[in-house]
Design an enzyme around this catalytic site. Sequence first.
Site, PDB file in Angstrom:
ATOM      1  N   SER A   1       4.903   0.536   5.816  1.00  0.00           N
ATOM      2  CA  SER A   1       5.810   0.303   4.681  1.00  0.00           C
ATOM      3  C   SER A   1       7.255   0.254   5.171  1.00  0.00           C
ATOM      4  CB  SER A   1       5.656   1.426   3.649  1.00  0.00           C
ATOM      5  OG  SER A   1       4.339   1.433   3.147  1.00  0.00           O
TER       6      SER A   1
ATOM      7  N   ILE B   1      -3.294  -6.822  12.831  1.00  0.00           N
ATOM      8  CA  ILE B   1      -2.841  -8.213  12.739  1.00  0.00           C
ATOM      9  C   ILE B   1      -3.974  -9.179  12.345  1.00  0.00           C
ATOM     10  CG2 ILE B   1      -1.573 -10.067  13.903  1.00  0.00           C
ATOM     11  CD1 ILE B   1      -0.048  -7.294  13.228  1.00  0.00           C
TER      12      ILE B   1
ATOM     13  N   GLU C   1       7.371 -14.526  -0.048  1.00  0.00           N
ATOM     14  CA  GLU C   1       6.555 -15.675  -0.448  1.00  0.00           C
ATOM     15  C   GLU C   1       5.074 -15.395  -0.202  1.00  0.00           C
ATOM     16  OE1 GLU C   1       8.554 -18.663   1.850  1.00  0.00           O
ATOM     17  OE2 GLU C   1       9.977 -19.043   0.227  1.00  0.00           O
TER      18      GLU C   1
ATOM     19  N   ARG D   1       3.477 -12.759  -0.447  1.00  0.00           N
ATOM     20  CA  ARG D   1       2.948 -11.941  -1.531  1.00  0.00           C
ATOM     21  C   ARG D   1       2.305 -12.758  -2.641  1.00  0.00           C
ATOM     22  NH1 ARG D   1       7.866  -8.280  -1.130  1.00  0.00           N
ATOM     23  NH2 ARG D   1       6.845  -7.408   0.702  1.00  0.00           N
TER      24      ARG D   1
ATOM     25  N   GLN E   1     -22.579  -6.640 -27.781  1.00  0.00           N
ATOM     26  CA  GLN E   1     -21.135  -6.785 -27.996  1.00  0.00           C
ATOM     27  C   GLN E   1     -20.330  -5.936 -27.002  1.00  0.00           C
ATOM     28  OE1 GLN E   1     -19.175  -5.286 -31.616  1.00  0.00           O
ATOM     29  NE2 GLN E   1     -18.719  -7.444 -32.071  1.00  0.00           N
TER      30      GLN E   1
ATOM     31  N   GLU F   1       0.751  -6.710   3.009  1.00  0.00           N
ATOM     32  CA  GLU F   1       1.978  -7.405   2.572  1.00  0.00           C
ATOM     33  C   GLU F   1       2.760  -6.569   1.542  1.00  0.00           C
ATOM     34  OE1 GLU F   1       2.221 -11.573   2.375  1.00  0.00           O
ATOM     35  OE2 GLU F   1       0.399 -11.872   3.546  1.00  0.00           O
TER      36      GLU F   1
HETATM   37  C1  LIG Z   1      -6.848  -5.604   6.684  1.00  0.00           C
HETATM   38  C2  LIG Z   1      -5.373  -5.515   6.982  1.00  0.00           C
HETATM   39  C3  LIG Z   1      -4.705  -6.663   7.389  1.00  0.00           C
HETATM   40  C4  LIG Z   1      -3.340  -6.602   7.711  1.00  0.00           C
HETATM   41  N1  LIG Z   1      -2.714  -7.710   8.184  1.00  0.00           N
HETATM   42  C5  LIG Z   1      -1.436  -7.595   8.666  1.00  0.00           C
HETATM   43  C6  LIG Z   1      -0.812  -8.680   9.335  1.00  0.00           C
HETATM   44  O1  LIG Z   1      -1.384  -9.781   9.482  1.00  0.00           O
HETATM   45  N2  LIG Z   1       0.427  -8.501   9.848  1.00  0.00           N
HETATM   46  C7  LIG Z   1       1.098  -7.321   9.724  1.00  0.00           C
HETATM   47  O2  LIG Z   1       2.213  -7.238  10.219  1.00  0.00           O
HETATM   48  N3  LIG Z   1       0.541  -6.277   9.077  1.00  0.00           N
HETATM   49  C8  LIG Z   1      -0.712  -6.380   8.547  1.00  0.00           C
HETATM   50  N4  LIG Z   1      -1.307  -5.311   7.923  1.00  0.00           N
HETATM   51  C9  LIG Z   1      -0.564  -4.072   7.789  1.00  0.00           C
HETATM   52  C10 LIG Z   1      -0.192  -3.748   6.347  1.00  0.00           C
HETATM   53  O3  LIG Z   1       0.824  -4.612   5.920  1.00  0.00           O
HETATM   54  C11 LIG Z   1       0.180  -2.270   6.277  1.00  0.00           C
HETATM   55  O4  LIG Z   1      -1.019  -1.538   6.432  1.00  0.00           O
HETATM   56  C12 LIG Z   1       0.855  -1.919   4.971  1.00  0.00           C
HETATM   57  O5  LIG Z   1       2.131  -2.487   4.909  1.00  0.00           O
HETATM   58  C13 LIG Z   1       0.968  -0.408   4.766  1.00  0.00           C
HETATM   59  O6  LIG Z   1       1.478   0.222   5.899  1.00  0.00           O
HETATM   60  P1  LIG Z   1       0.750   1.520   6.499  1.00  0.00           P
HETATM   61  O7  LIG Z   1      -0.677   1.175   6.689  1.00  0.00           O
HETATM   62  O8  LIG Z   1       1.496   1.994   7.666  1.00  0.00           O
HETATM   63  O9  LIG Z   1       0.807   2.571   5.331  1.00  0.00           O
HETATM   64  P2  LIG Z   1       2.033   3.584   5.044  1.00  0.00           P
HETATM   65  O10 LIG Z   1       3.310   2.839   5.050  1.00  0.00           O
HETATM   66  O11 LIG Z   1       1.888   4.778   5.908  1.00  0.00           O
HETATM   67  O12 LIG Z   1       1.715   4.003   3.548  1.00  0.00           O
HETATM   68  C14 LIG Z   1       0.782   5.015   3.192  1.00  0.00           C
HETATM   69  C15 LIG Z   1       0.944   5.329   1.706  1.00  0.00           C
HETATM   70  O13 LIG Z   1       2.270   5.838   1.472  1.00  0.00           O
HETATM   71  C16 LIG Z   1       2.893   5.089   0.450  1.00  0.00           C
HETATM   72  N5  LIG Z   1       4.337   5.002   0.714  1.00  0.00           N
HETATM   73  C17 LIG Z   1       4.957   4.730   1.888  1.00  0.00           C
HETATM   74  N6  LIG Z   1       6.288   4.706   1.720  1.00  0.00           N
HETATM   75  C18 LIG Z   1       6.510   4.951   0.404  1.00  0.00           C
HETATM   76  C19 LIG Z   1       7.684   5.036  -0.413  1.00  0.00           C
HETATM   77  N7  LIG Z   1       8.906   4.864   0.095  1.00  0.00           N
HETATM   78  N8  LIG Z   1       7.525   5.315  -1.722  1.00  0.00           N
HETATM   79  C20 LIG Z   1       6.306   5.499  -2.263  1.00  0.00           C
HETATM   80  N9  LIG Z   1       5.167   5.413  -1.549  1.00  0.00           N
HETATM   81  C21 LIG Z   1       5.265   5.136  -0.238  1.00  0.00           C
HETATM   82  C22 LIG Z   1       2.247   3.721   0.510  1.00  0.00           C
HETATM   83  O14 LIG Z   1       2.368   3.039  -0.736  1.00  0.00           O
HETATM   84  C23 LIG Z   1       0.800   4.084   0.834  1.00  0.00           C
HETATM   85  O15 LIG Z   1       0.121   4.392  -0.354  1.00  0.00           O
HETATM   86  C24 LIG Z   1      -2.654  -5.372   7.563  1.00  0.00           C
HETATM   87  C25 LIG Z   1      -3.343  -4.240   7.125  1.00  0.00           C
HETATM   88  C26 LIG Z   1      -4.683  -4.293   6.854  1.00  0.00           C
HETATM   89  C27 LIG Z   1      -5.398  -3.035   6.427  1.00  0.00           C
END
Ligand SMILES: Cc1cc2nc3c(=O)[nH]c(=O)nc-3n(C[C@H](O)[C@H](O)[C@H](O)COP(=O)(O)OP(=O)(O)OC[C@H]3O[C@@H](n4cnc5c(N)ncnc54)[C@H](O)[C@@H]3O)c2cc1C
Length: 387
Positions: A140, A165, A249, A251, A287, A371
């Site tokens: 995030s 990725i 975009e 998204r 229903q 995303e």
């Molecule tokens: C199948 C898959 C495909 C993917 N493909 C790609 C890709 O092609 N390229 C790429 O770059 N990435 C990719 N990702 C990565 C994906 O974008 C990240 O997993 C996602 O952005 C979340 O990051 P994280 O897993 O580190 O979770 P974290 O950021 O650790 O989040 C964990 C939890 O904490 C919450 N959280 C974090 N910060 C806050 C905040 N400030 N306020 C409130 N809640 C918060 C989040 O909402 C979540 O519920 C992919 C992930 C998966 C699982």
Amino acid sequence: MPQQTVATPGLTTLADDEQLFRDSVYEFADREIRPLVREMDEQAHIPRTLVDRLFELGVMGIEIPEVFGGAGATFFHSVLAVEALSRVDPSIGVLVDVQNTLVINALLRWGTDDLKRSLLPRLANGSTGAYALSEAGSGSDAFALSTRSVETPAGFVINGRKLWITNGAEAEIFIVFATVDPDAGYRGITAFIVERGAPGFTVGRKEDKLGIRASSTCELLFEDCRVPAAHVLGEIGKGYKVAIETLNEGRIGIGAQMIGLAQGALDHTVRYVKERKQFGKAIADFQGVQFQLARAATDVEAARLMVYNAARRRDSGQPFLTEAAMCKLFASEVAERVASLAVNLHGGNGFVKDYPVEKLYRDAKIGQIYEGTSNLQLQTIAKQILS
Ligand SMILES: Cc1cc2nc3c(=O)[nH]c(=O)nc-3n(C[C@H](O)[C@H](O)[C@H](O)COP(=O)(O)OP(=O)(O)OC[C@H]3O[C@@H](n4cnc5c(N)ncnc54)[C@H](O)[C@@H]3O)c2cc1C
């Protein structure tokens, strides 16, 4: 006399070419992808022959101008393709989504003429792309990334690891975000084009996932990976802009994946409830069941309106940041709800792999994660409405 006005068609009304395109992609998915869905899910693999067919169909280079061998179509067409494919298999939906809404989109916007001339014809004609921003320590908080790029007289040297990725197993062209100056915070982030086979670059472990299992999700490793200076995408230190703008975009594409998934789950369920008999009649005659399906169909329609609106705003140059965040947030919730209802209405059959809805239920979960998680979409929307 009141001026005569031309009525605007409904938001989901498609132009003739859009309708033809959407229908031909869906027919392809129904004919050529549907028979492979279960096996691809079990084996966590997309056959290369299917990827080749997607290129032949023209959905791997939708916005690429015709001079570079693409379809020369719009972002909205990409959204239609992702929706139509995801109705059959959201794993194929995301393969096509990343290719078009992230990789090609970023190249069209930020690529130099030389990069466009060398990469766009390949992306239109057999080369898959991937978009590498996330790392173990930065999801995030994407701009806390630690992959490092150092400028040398011979170009850049990249060290670090990317995680999660999409298309990692198939891709030949990767957009990779690294920092040229960790002390500069987000202002150090720079986007690079890295090609499979570049010295020091390897594609690592593939994740074993809950859903969209056929879509590859890989780790990328950079160990003194050398990249020519001409492979900087956009300006040095402006990679954060490339990331923010393409993900805004992208998204909408995930919204499209989720409405396709929800529609697919609804299609299967409508068929099933008409066939399955209990208490001496089809369960569709109750229903209680009808109302649940009516609510699901309403949810899908609402989500589709939001996705199409965001995409059309983007294509017409209007602001769409809030709409994109809202459509992804809502469509991913709808997908989970509708897929869950689909499992419920299939009864025991909903819980086993002989029927397609358990997979869609598993696939739906990712919409709220990648995303930008749902919390991050809420953060974007809140910032806009409170500013
Ligand atoms: C199948 C898959 C495909 C993917 N493909 C790609 C890709 O092609 N390229 C790429 O770059 N990435 C990719 N990702 C990565 C994906 O974008 C990240 O997993 C996602 O952005 C979340 O990051 P994280 O897993 O580190 O979770 P974290 O950021 O650790 O989040 C964990 C939890 O904490 C919450 N959280 C974090 N910060 C806050 C905040 N400030 N306020 C409130 N809640 C918060 C989040 O909402 C979540 O519920 C992919 C992930 C998966 C699982």
